[in-house]
Design an enzyme around this catalytic site. Sequence first.
Site: not given
Ligand SMILES: *Cc1c(COP(=O)(O)O)cnc(C)c1O
Length: 428
Positions: A144, A239, A267
């Site tokens: 994701y 990511d 995060k």
């Molecule tokens: C949470 C997450 C996102 C998206 O971040 P948001 O701040 O919710 O837009 C993208 N990549 C990874 C791996 C994530 O865990």
Amino acid sequence: MNTEKSKSLFEEAKKIIPGGVNSPVRAFKSVGGNPIFVQRGSGSKFYDVDGNEYIDYIGSWGPHLFGHNPSFIKKALLNAIENGTSFGAPTEIEVQMAKLITELVPSVEMVRMVNSGTEATMSAVRAARGFTGKEKIIKFEGCYHGHGDFFLIKAGSGALTFGVPTSPGVTKGNAADTLIADFNNIESVKKLIQANKNEIAAVIIEPVVGNMGTVRSNDSFIKELREICSNENIVLIFDEVMTGFRLAKGGAQEILGITPDLTTFGKIIGGGLPVGAYGGKKEIMEMVSPSGPVYQAGTLSGNPLAMNAGLAALNQIKNHPEIYTQLEEKGKYLEDGIKSGIKSIGKNYQLNRVGSMMTLFFTEEPVVDYNSAVKSDTKLFAKYFHEMLNQGIYFPPAQFEAMFISTEHTKEDLDKTIEVNLKALKSL
Ligand SMILES: *Cc1c(COP(=O)(O)O)cnc(C)c1O
């Protein structure tokens, strides 16, 4: 456990907010029942509007490495607010933030702040496309990367042809530019690259996945992926929105020993405020406007409150590198405890853990990719989740998510969790 107030708030919310929540997983849809409305958090715990206490293992879905409302972040925010909330002009703290990120994560030579993980991944892909002059990207099934159009794609029936949108509102055009490979399967990547020679701008991956539940990439897979991207002039994007500053101060790339071209953050980097960032090789980041032609902007990007909270979190990490050893020990302790519960009911449910991220999958076969993850019995998980919740243990309300341990989880918290886990497993 009385949750009447949460229930009535949810009823009210559903009338005026789609599904009653501002992000889907909060609605408990995959486990059933009513979501808990939270009033306040402190350390390892939060408290709902009905006054119930929970040991929290989602930590706002990752940001709260130091638990809820740590005093050093609260202090930083209170100080910052005295000077004003936003200026739309450069501030000193943005320079400090960039310095600290580039220091903690050596592959990041230059960095741009944004407001969410989604924004970070969308912008990183645009920079990669601008840099390479190519259009297609490869992502992995089950990873994701936020809700950008070109990430909401899964494998079509002919995997070598086109991906298909996973959401209405995403165009076929978007789907055509996103190719889907299998996680931990280098052959699937090679095939896609072969069939789309000189068309791939970027490969984006969660180097340790959290979003199909916790799954680590194999050493040989990630090493080969790095080599292929270098050979084919493809930008490798890690990511690390979830893993950055969680698995190590240098993120998953530090523990895997692999250097990506670009990295995305979110995060933890915001200390609980809405922040994202993307950065990496100077020659790619210099493509971003105003130093280069790739446009990307944000009215509130580098916001002083967010920067102060984030910087406080990152400084804490810099000054206390020992937290990662402690988190590993806590993680191992909880893992062992939960596993002994599984063993005592005669099952072999899989528990994947990397540092302070872990997932208990209700399947008895090893989980190494999306296909093995979805073998989990989600009905059984839902039952387990509610058993835990009723005893004051808040695990993620969905099977394919990671749970997080913070520095504030005590041995007492972990012991209670292990004890409740055994009861919950026995009740299934
Ligand atoms: C949470 C997450 C996102 C998206 O971040 P948001 O701040 O919710 O837009 C993208 N990549 C990874 C791996 C994530 O865990």
